[in-house]
Enzyme design. Structure first.
Site, mmCIF file in Angstrom:
data_model
loop_
_atom_site.group_PDB
_atom_site.id
_atom_site.type_symbol
_atom_site.label_atom_id
_atom_site.label_comp_id
_atom_site.label_asym_id
_atom_site.label_seq_id
_atom_site.Cartn_x
_atom_site.Cartn_y
_atom_site.Cartn_z
ATOM 1 N N ASP A 31 -23.948 -55.511 -32.608
ATOM 2 C CA ASP A 31 -23.445 -56.857 -33.657
ATOM 3 C C ASP A 31 -25.240 -57.045 -33.292
ATOM 4 O OD1 ASP A 31 -22.125 -59.587 -34.328
ATOM 5 O OD2 ASP A 31 -23.894 -59.814 -32.506
ATOM 6 N N HIS A 56 -24.348 -66.543 -40.379
ATOM 7 C CA HIS A 56 -25.011 -66.996 -38.953
ATOM 8 C C HIS A 56 -24.231 -68.303 -38.797
ATOM 9 C CE1 HIS A 56 -28.012 -64.991 -36.313
ATOM 10 N NE2 HIS A 56 -26.529 -66.033 -35.061
ATOM 11 N N TYR A 79 -32.530 -61.423 -35.458
ATOM 12 C CA TYR A 79 -32.865 -60.979 -33.919
ATOM 13 C C TYR A 79 -34.270 -60.360 -33.803
ATOM 14 C CZ TYR A 79 -28.301 -62.034 -32.344
ATOM 15 O OH TYR A 79 -26.825 -62.929 -32.462
ATOM 16 N N LYS A 129 -26.369 -60.308 -39.855
ATOM 17 C CA LYS A 129 -25.843 -61.802 -40.113
ATOM 18 C C LYS A 129 -26.693 -62.958 -40.936
ATOM 19 C CE LYS A 129 -24.456 -62.323 -35.877
ATOM 20 N NZ LYS A 129 -24.762 -61.665 -34.550
HETATM 21 N N1 NAP Z 1 -23.847 -65.584 -33.723
HETATM 22 C C1 NAP Z 1 -24.358 -66.304 -32.956
HETATM 23 O O1 NAP Z 1 -24.822 -67.190 -33.333
HETATM 24 C C2 NAP Z 1 -24.576 -65.763 -31.795
HETATM 25 C C3 NAP Z 1 -25.323 -66.172 -30.857
HETATM 26 C C4 NAP Z 1 -25.882 -65.521 -29.455
HETATM 27 C C5 NAP Z 1 -24.955 -64.268 -28.960
HETATM 28 N N2 NAP Z 1 -25.023 -63.497 -30.301
HETATM 29 C C6 NAP Z 1 -24.260 -62.341 -30.227
HETATM 30 O O2 NAP Z 1 -23.488 -61.844 -28.907
HETATM 31 C C7 NAP Z 1 -23.694 -60.784 -27.847
HETATM 32 C C8 NAP Z 1 -23.623 -61.297 -26.595
HETATM 33 O O3 NAP Z 1 -24.029 -62.474 -26.171
HETATM 34 P P1 NAP Z 1 -25.294 -62.937 -24.845
HETATM 35 O O4 NAP Z 1 -26.647 -61.341 -25.462
HETATM 36 O O5 NAP Z 1 -26.258 -63.497 -25.759
HETATM 37 O O6 NAP Z 1 -24.893 -63.306 -23.685
HETATM 38 P P2 NAP Z 1 -24.218 -62.491 -22.968
HETATM 39 O O7 NAP Z 1 -24.084 -60.651 -23.776
HETATM 40 O O8 NAP Z 1 -22.840 -62.899 -22.517
HETATM 41 O O9 NAP Z 1 -24.431 -61.794 -21.472
HETATM 42 C C9 NAP Z 1 -25.609 -60.600 -21.655
HETATM 43 C C10 NAP Z 1 -26.636 -60.475 -20.255
HETATM 44 O O10 NAP Z 1 -25.780 -60.093 -19.561
HETATM 45 C C11 NAP Z 1 -26.665 -58.271 -18.733
HETATM 46 N N3 NAP Z 1 -25.236 -58.249 -17.999
HETATM 47 C C12 NAP Z 1 -24.155 -57.268 -18.957
HETATM 48 N N4 NAP Z 1 -23.641 -57.044 -18.792
HETATM 49 C C13 NAP Z 1 -22.864 -56.964 -17.443
HETATM 50 C C14 NAP Z 1 -22.519 -56.729 -16.859
HETATM 51 N N5 NAP Z 1 -21.254 -56.348 -16.500
HETATM 52 N N6 NAP Z 1 -22.837 -57.403 -15.428
HETATM 53 C C15 NAP Z 1 -23.680 -58.272 -14.876
HETATM 54 N N7 NAP Z 1 -24.749 -58.343 -16.097
HETATM 55 C C16 NAP Z 1 -24.353 -58.197 -16.838
HETATM 56 C C17 NAP Z 1 -27.662 -58.670 -19.771
HETATM 57 O O11 NAP Z 1 -28.024 -58.252 -19.014
HETATM 58 P P3 NAP Z 1 -28.627 -56.627 -19.032
HETATM 59 O O12 NAP Z 1 -28.982 -56.337 -20.500
HETATM 60 O O13 NAP Z 1 -29.872 -56.021 -17.854
HETATM 61 O O14 NAP Z 1 -27.330 -55.450 -18.773
HETATM 62 C C18 NAP Z 1 -27.853 -59.591 -20.256
HETATM 63 O O15 NAP Z 1 -28.967 -60.821 -20.017
HETATM 64 C C19 NAP Z 1 -25.463 -61.239 -28.362
HETATM 65 O O16 NAP Z 1 -26.051 -60.165 -27.859
HETATM 66 C C20 NAP Z 1 -25.691 -60.669 -30.266
HETATM 67 O O17 NAP Z 1 -25.559 -59.530 -30.410
HETATM 68 C C21 NAP Z 1 -24.286 -64.205 -31.134
#
Ligand code: NAP
Length: 315
Positions: free
Chosen positions: A46, A113, A51, A80
């Protein structure tokens, strides 16, 4: 590690039921992360124009294809359309930019998005401001943007189209005019904001839900989100020889949501995708329900004055 199952989309395509998030990481870090992810079995990646990492992600995917690790058809690449490109005449241009960044022939799934737009100033200004410092919004109706998205499918530039951050009323309105139905609504979804109502609403209309921020940005310092640091979740995790992150992701899977956890660490990528070899009991799922406060990490208050800001109703 059990294989990642697929979600059948309403246009006949299929999407791996877990993907890699890539937000807030760019350059060689995300390039290596995507290569590692492909090596450990991720096929759904994704990203988003916003980004600023499509270039590195495309490079990683192409290099794995070149070395024979995967075929292009094995991969499911999501990107997106950013808020500044909602005017219909910008949509082809924006998609072309993403294709150029990725250096791929097609995108598997292209999402609007957010339902609201920002004023277009130039191709580089992602966060345009008014002279008084507030966000410069545009009033383009997402219905018009959608019509231009449909054209991308006809052109063969994208296989599937969908939306992100749309509420139920916006989905309903879109469906009254869509010639091509959205296959996915990507929304914030974790045990903290489990989105059961929106998921049911979308499922009833054959639209799949992808869950972003599925781990709720864990912070060991502040011990948030609560489910990641709760002794009772740890006890459930111990029972299955899993971690609280895996319990949270498995819970989302059982709610019918496709989580896209982000990590740049190979060990965590493996952890996050190892959720397809156990099942939570009804009691355990009910307990996980208790973490649902509905609190969002992504609320985009800068666009609150837009008629298309999606978070003003219950779901
Ligand atoms: N459509 C939208 O509007 C929108 C908005 C926000 C996000 N997104 C997408 O959704 C994805 C995921 O959301 P997010 O990155 O915001 O948040 P998330 O996946 O909930 O959290 C990511 C964080 O968690 C850590 N992490 C990952 N696996 C872990 C585990 N097993 N235990 C502990 N910590 C862990 C990662 O650090 P490390 O990398 O250091 O492991 C990173 O700092 C984004 O990357 C993006 O692709 C879309």
């Amino acid at each position: 590690m059990s294989a990642v199952p697929f979600v059948q989309l309403n246009d006949g395509n299929r999407m791996p039921a877990l993907g890699l998030g890539t937000c807030a990481s760019s350059g060689s870090e995300i390039e290596k992360a995507v290569k590692d992810a492909i090596d450990v079995g991720y096929r759904h990646i994704d990203t988003a124009w916003a980004y600023e990492n499509e270039h590195s992600i495309g490079k990683a995917v192409r290099s794995k294809i070149a070395e024979g690790a995967v075929k292009r058809s094995d991969m499911f690449i999501v990107t997106k359309l950013w808020n500044t490109f909602h005017e219909p005449h910008q949509v082809e241009r924006a998609c072309r930019q993403s294709l150029n960044n990725l250096q791929l022939d097609y995108i598997d799934l292209y999402l609007i998005h957010f339902p609201f737009g920002y004023a277009y100033k130039n191709d580089h200004e992602q966060w345009p401001r008014n002279p008084d410092g507030t966000r410069a919004l545009s009033n383009v109706d997402f219905i018009d943007t959608w019509t231009a998205m449909e054209r991308l499918v006809e052109l063969g530039w994208v296989k599937s189209i969908g939306v992100s951050n749309f509420n139920s009323e916006q989905i309903a309105r879109l469906l009254t005019v869509a010639k091509i139905r959205p296959v996915v609504n990507q929304v914030e979804c974790s045990p903290t904001i489990s989105q059961k109502k929106l998921t049911k609403f979308c499922k009833d209309r054959d639209i799949a839900i992808t869950g972003f921020c599925p781990l709720g940005h864990p912070s060991p310092a502040s011990k948030t989100p609560a489910f990641m640091y709760d002794g009772r979740v740890e006890a459930i995790a111990d029972k299955y020889n899993k971690t609280p992150a895996q319990i949270g992701l498995r819970y989302l899977h059982e709610l019918g949501v496709t989580p896209i956890p982000k990590s740049v660490r190979k060990q965590r990528m493996i952890e996050n995708m190892s959720i397809f070899d156990f099942t939570l009991t009804n009691e355990e799922k009910q307990f996980m329900d208790s973490f649902n406060t509905g609190q969002r990490l992504v609320a985009m208050y800068d666009a609150r004055k837009s008629p298309y800001w999606p978070y003003g109703i219950k779901f």
